[in-house]
Each structure stands twice: as structure tokens, then as C-alpha cells.
Design a protein around this motif. Structure first.
Motif, PDB file in Angstrom:
ATOM      1  N   MET A 124       0.819  -1.211   0.000  1.00  0.00           N
ATOM      2  CA  MET A 124       0.000   0.000   0.000  1.00  0.00           C
ATOM      3  C   MET A 124       0.855   1.264   0.000  1.00  0.00           C
ATOM      4  O   MET A 124       0.513   2.258  -0.648  1.00  0.00           O
ATOM      5  N   LEU A 125       1.958   1.220   0.750  1.00  0.00           N
ATOM      6  CA  LEU A 125       2.829   2.394   0.780  1.00  0.00           C
ATOM      7  C   LEU A 125       3.490   2.625  -0.566  1.00  0.00           C
ATOM      8  O   LEU A 125       3.663   3.773  -0.999  1.00  0.00           O
ATOM      9  N   LEU A 126       3.857   1.542  -1.237  1.00  0.00           N
ATOM     10  CA  LEU A 126       4.438   1.691  -2.574  1.00  0.00           C
ATOM     11  C   LEU A 126       3.409   2.244  -3.541  1.00  0.00           C
ATOM     12  O   LEU A 126       3.738   3.040  -4.431  1.00  0.00           O
ATOM     13  N   ALA A 127       2.162   1.851  -3.388  1.00  0.00           N
ATOM     14  CA  ALA A 127       1.101   2.394  -4.231  1.00  0.00           C
ATOM     15  C   ALA A 127       0.905   3.875  -3.947  1.00  0.00           C
ATOM     16  O   ALA A 127       0.631   4.666  -4.858  1.00  0.00           O
ATOM     17  N   ALA A 128       1.069   4.268  -2.673  1.00  0.00           N
ATOM     18  CA  ALA A 128       0.935   5.684  -2.324  1.00  0.00           C
ATOM     19  C   ALA A 128       2.035   6.508  -2.979  1.00  0.00           C
ATOM     20  O   ALA A 128       1.829   7.671  -3.347  1.00  0.00           O
ATOM     21  N   ALA A 129       3.216   5.892  -3.127  1.00  0.00           N
ATOM     22  CA  ALA A 129       4.307   6.599  -3.802  1.00  0.00           C
ATOM     23  C   ALA A 129       3.971   6.853  -5.258  1.00  0.00           C
ATOM     24  O   ALA A 129       4.369   7.882  -5.828  1.00  0.00           O
ATOM     25  N   GLY A 130       3.223   5.921  -5.873  1.00  0.00           N
ATOM     26  CA  GLY A 130       2.734   6.108  -7.240  1.00  0.00           C
ATOM     27  C   GLY A 130       3.840   6.308  -8.263  1.00  0.00           C
ATOM     28  O   GLY A 130       4.985   5.910  -8.077  1.00  0.00           O
ATOM     29  N   THR A 131       3.480   6.962  -9.326  1.00  0.00           N
ATOM     30  CA  THR A 131       4.435   7.181 -10.416  1.00  0.00           C
ATOM     31  C   THR A 131       5.506   8.203 -10.040  1.00  0.00           C
ATOM     32  O   THR A 131       6.579   8.227 -10.636  1.00  0.00           O
ATOM     33  N   ALA A 132       5.204   9.046  -9.053  1.00  0.00           N
ATOM     34  CA  ALA A 132       6.200  10.032  -8.618  1.00  0.00           C
ATOM     35  C   ALA A 132       7.402   9.353  -7.976  1.00  0.00           C
ATOM     36  O   ALA A 132       8.511   9.896  -7.973  1.00  0.00           O
ATOM     37  N   GLY A 133       7.174   8.164  -7.415  1.00  0.00           N
ATOM     38  CA  GLY A 133       8.270   7.410  -6.818  1.00  0.00           C
ATOM     39  C   GLY A 133       8.626   7.803  -5.407  1.00  0.00           C
ATOM     40  O   GLY A 133       9.547   7.238  -4.818  1.00  0.00           O
ATOM     41  N   SER A 134       7.904   8.749  -4.836  1.00  0.00           N
ATOM     42  CA  SER A 134       8.188   9.157  -3.455  1.00  0.00           C
ATOM     43  C   SER A 134       6.929   9.737  -2.832  1.00  0.00           C
ATOM     44  O   SER A 134       6.037  10.226  -3.531  1.00  0.00           O
ATOM     45  N   VAL A 135       6.879   9.684  -1.509  1.00  0.00           N
ATOM     46  CA  VAL A 135       5.765  10.269  -0.768  1.00  0.00           C
ATOM     47  C   VAL A 135       6.251  10.561   0.649  1.00  0.00           C
ATOM     48  O   VAL A 135       6.964   9.760   1.253  1.00  0.00           O
ATOM     49  N   GLY A 136       5.902  11.729   1.160  1.00  0.00           N
ATOM     50  CA  GLY A 136       6.292  12.088   2.512  1.00  0.00           C
ATOM     51  C   GLY A 136       7.783  12.178   2.735  1.00  0.00           C
ATOM     52  O   GLY A 136       8.254  12.071   3.873  1.00  0.00           O
ATOM     53  N   GLY A 137       8.548  12.347   1.652  1.00  0.00           N
ATOM     54  CA  GLY A 137       9.993  12.411   1.790  1.00  0.00           C
ATOM     55  C   GLY A 137      10.683  11.070   1.718  1.00  0.00           C
ATOM     56  O   GLY A 137      11.907  10.993   1.879  1.00  0.00           O
ATOM     57  N   TYR A 138       9.937   9.989   1.474  1.00  0.00           N
ATOM     58  CA  TYR A 138      10.506   8.649   1.345  1.00  0.00           C
ATOM     59  C   TYR A 138      10.407   8.198  -0.107  1.00  0.00           C
ATOM     60  O   TYR A 138       9.356   8.361  -0.737  1.00  0.00           O
TER      61      TYR A 138
END
Length: 226
Positions: free
Chosen positions: A1-15
Motif C-alpha cells: 500500500m505504501l508503494l502504491a501511495a508513492a505512485g508514479t512520482a516514486g516518493s511520498v512524505g519524503g521517502y
């Protein structure tokens, strides 16, 4: 789920994706080492009256139970922490630290988190001196600690003011979020040192609270004729 949150941008929340994978796998291993839940030894001994034997020993109860917990954690490192570290990289691209100071600081952070978590669990157990039944406090601890410690999702996903409130106002982020952020190098070295220093402050405060509550509880036992 966290990898899906990263999406195509490849990052989320600084990770980035590798940091998220490391976050999840190491969190699962640390869960058994730090032991957020499942410890009711003190509460059970209070309920049965066996705690009187603890009070007759020459070692303070907080010190005695802490030493036991450190021994348990040492075994958990081998039996529960290392397996996720070995299995995770087989299925996901994980993040490997690039700074020489990260691993020693991570070790200090984990030990501090362990001591801090012990103190929190000890305080929850000591409610049995007054309530006898600790199921209520234990449920509150179980529900709150997992979410607020960063087990279910990184707390860096939350708005920054809420992050600061949790870190400065509660010990919960110091239980899991801080060691994990140190390992994946989410922040620059100075910020990492500041987070670990905050951990140490919380650990000292909570252990002091444990001793204070224990002393007041012993007075209550005398009042009750124990």
C-alpha cells in the motif's frame, strides 16, 4: 500500500520506494524487539498478590523488570528481527544507509526506544495497583501506540504541525518512527541527532515516572494492609 501511495512520482512524505520498503520490513522486526503489546507480567503479579515478593528483593522492581526485558529483547533480535531483514531484500528493493554514522546511531536509537517502550508498558501495568483489572488501559495502549508510533504508516505523512505535536508532546513517535527514520536516512545528520536526543529525554522522563508511580503504589499497598 505504501508503494502504491508513492505512485508514479516514486516518493511520498519524503521517502522513496526503497526507503518505504525498508521502513516496513524493519518495523515488523522491531515490533518484536521493542514489544509494543502483550506484556502483562507485572499486572498479573499485582492482581494475584505475587508482587509482594518483588518488593522484598534488594533490587528495585523497575530495574529488575527492565533487566529482564533487555534480555528478552536480545533474544528477539536474533529470532524475530534478523529474519525480516534477510527476507525483505529478496522481494523488494530496499534502502541501504550511505552514512557511516547511521548504523551506530540506529543502534542507540533502538536501545533507547526499547527502554522507553518498557517504561510505557510498565506504567500501563501499574494501573493494576488501583484498578486491579488492566484490560481497559491495555486496550487504550494497544490502539494508540500502534498508530502514534508509526507502525501502520509513517507519521511524516501527517501535516507538519501534527507531527511536531506528536513528537514533542508524546513519547509515541520515539518508539518506532525515530529509529526507522534514522535507518532510512530520512533527515540530515543534525536532525537525526536531535530526534535521538529527544528519545533519550523521553526515556529518562518515563523511567522517572515509573519509579514515582511505583513508590506511590507501594504506599497504597501499605494503606490496604499489603
Amino acid at each position: 500500500m505504501l508503494l502504491a501511495a508513492a505512485g508514479t512520482a516514486g516518493s511520498v512524505g519524503g521517502y522513496d520506494r526503497a526507503q518505504l520498503a525498508t521502513f516496513v520490513w524493519v518495523a515488523q522486526g522491531l515490533l518484536a524487539v521493542i514489544l509494543l503489546w502483550g506484556w502483562t507480567d507485572l499486572a498479573d503479579r499485582i492482581r494475584t498478590g505475587d508482587v509482594a515478593g518483588d518488593l522484598l528483593r534488594p533490587v528495585h522492581p523497575v530495574t529488575s523488570y527492565l533487566a529482564t526485558d533487555l534480555g528478552r529483547a536480545g533474544y528477539a533480535v536474533l529470532a524475530r528481527f534478523l529474519p525480516p531483514l534477510l527476507v525483505g531484500p529478496l522481494f523488494f528493493d530496499v534502502y541501504l544507509p550511505t552514512r557511516w554514522s547511521t548504523l551506530p546511531l540506529f543502534g542507540v536509537s533502538v536501545v533507547t526506544a526499547l527502554v522507553l517502550c518498557f517504561g510505557c508498558r510498565y506504567l500501563v501495568n501499574t494501573t493494576a495497583y488501583w484498578l486491579e483489572d488492566v484490560r481497559g488501559p491495555m486496550i487504550l495502549w494497544t490502539l494508540g501506540s500502534g498508530v502514534l508510533a508509526g507502525l501502520y504508516f509513517p507519521l511524516r505523512f501527517l501535516p507538519e504541525p501534527l507531527q511536531l505535536s506528536l513528537w514533542l508532546g508524546t513519547p509515541f513517535p520515539s518508539l518506532l518512527q525515530t529509529p526507522l527514520d534514522v535507518l532510512v536516512e530520512r533527515d540530515p545528520p543534525v536532525t537525526q541527532l536531535g530526534l535521538v536526543a529527544l528519545q533519550l529525554c523521553w526515556a529518562v522522563l518515563i523511567l522517572a515516572a515509573c519509579r514515582l508511580v511505583q513508590r506511590r503504589a507501594e504506599r497504597r499497598l501499605v494503606v490496604q494492609g499489603g
